[in-house]
Design a protein around this motif. Structure first.
Motif: not given
Length: 369
Positions: A42, A45-46, A266
């Protein structure tokens, strides 16, 4: 790799396919650690699609052997290398804090193990303004001047682990496993200010101007904080699926990068921190260490082993993968951003301290400086 020999002294000339197969195998079998169960796919995918075929830093020199082994005391804490110039690289060794000069090719002890308190297990290290500062598992801190033969100053902040230490314009910011962040006055070796968070704090960062900072820990969200208001929370940084262990602020004070055990870094724009401007993923697992270069053009992101990624900070679409075999003990840019230093600590493969120098293109009109 130079003349077919890699940073750890292995000769791979003519055996490149075998080396690639071995690195792929290590990606598959490297143990994953999750503080909060999550789906790694998950996160991937980002992630942004990054062209990792670029080369910004090239290997100039490396030294191997036990003398160059940067000791990792805690598998989650990897900020154990500091560079105060291109000639002064500091790292934690079994004999204490060592200084490595890659140009003169010599190692010097600056904080001997015998001068530290009994059973001192280092968990945090920083070097700034001529002072080496260390923290351990039992909440003890030690500091020593790099100039002369002065004694080692000692103090105890508490009974819990010191997880991170970083210099600020007001003192040394010390994060602890109890959730407390202390601003230590090195001259007095005492906490001048203190703040308490609801979860264990793993890392802190502060903008050069002192206008804001970042705090990450055993929480799914990081915090933008105000150092002038006792580290009061200003805004949450959301998106990570596991605990974060590292953070950094860009020199222009526009970007904040956080690294987490969900295998991602991030990057947030502090002017609009609601969503990250970039999500960057590694190959093996947790991102243990991030740091911006002083020029602001690069972001370093270290995985627990085998890879240190260097991203261009323009659009975060191009990067260099610094690849080797073994645990990453730490990585750091030199203050002039012309050198990248990486410490490799591994019982199976060779230990190494490596210096990579910056490649300046022939047409440097588009190159950050």
């Amino acid at each position: 790799m130079a003349r077919g020999i890699d940073v750890q002294g292995y000769r791979w000339s003519g055996c490149e396919p075998q080396r690639r197969m071995y690195m792929e195998y290590r990606r598959e079998v490297y143990p994953q650690y999750q503080g909060v169960p999550h789906d790694v796919q998950k996160v991937r995918k980002q992630a942004r699609c990054v062209d990792n075929t670029h080369e910004y830093f090239r290997l100039r020199y490396s030294v191997t052997g036990d003398k160059s082994r940067c000791k990792v005391s805690h598998f989650q804490l990897r900020d154990l290398v500091w560079a105060t110039s291109s000639y002064d690289v500091f790292y934690w060794h079994a004999d204490g804090v060592q200084q490595w000069d890659p140009w003169r090719r010599r190692h010097t002890s600056v904080l001997a193990r015998s001068a530290l308190p009994d059973a001192f297990r280092l968990s945090a290290l920083c070097v700034d303004a001529g002072v080496v500062f260390a923290g351990d598992y039992q909440g003890r801190i030690c500091a020593k001047s790099l100039w002369g033969e002065g004694s080692v100053a000692e103090a105890r902040l508490g009974a819990d682990m010191v997880t991170h230490a970083t210099p600020t314009g007001r003192g040394i910011s010390v994060a602890r496993n109890s959730g407390r962040v202390d601003l230590v006055n090195v001259e007095r070796m005492e906490a001048a200010e203190s703040a308490l968070f609801e979860w264990p704090v793993n890392c802190t960062a502060e903008a050069a101007s002192g206008a804001f900072g970042c705090v990450v820990g055993d929480s799914l969200q990081a915090l933008v904080v105000d150092p002038r208001q006792g580290l009061a929370a200003v805004a949450p940084l959301q998106g990570h699926l596991d605990h974060a262990f590292t953070c950094a602020i860009s020199p222009d004070e526009r970007l904040v990068a956080t690294g987490s055990q969900d295998s991602s870094v991030r990057v947030y724009d502090v002017r609009w921190p609601r969503v990250p401007v970039a999500v960057l993923c590694g190959y093996l697992g947790a991102m243990r260490h991030v740091r911006f270069s002083s020029c602001g053009g690069f972001l370093l992101a270290a995985e627990p082993a085998d890879y240190v990624h260097v991203y261009e900070t323009g659009l975060f679409e191009r990067a260099q993968d610094v690849e080797f075999m073994g645990e990453v003990a730490g990585a750091a840019f030199s203050p002039d951003a012309n050198c990248l230093f990486v410490a490799i600590s591994d019982a199976v493969h060779e230990n190494a301290l490596a210096e990579y120098t910056r490649i300046v293109p022939a047409d440097d009109s588009t190159y950050w400086l």
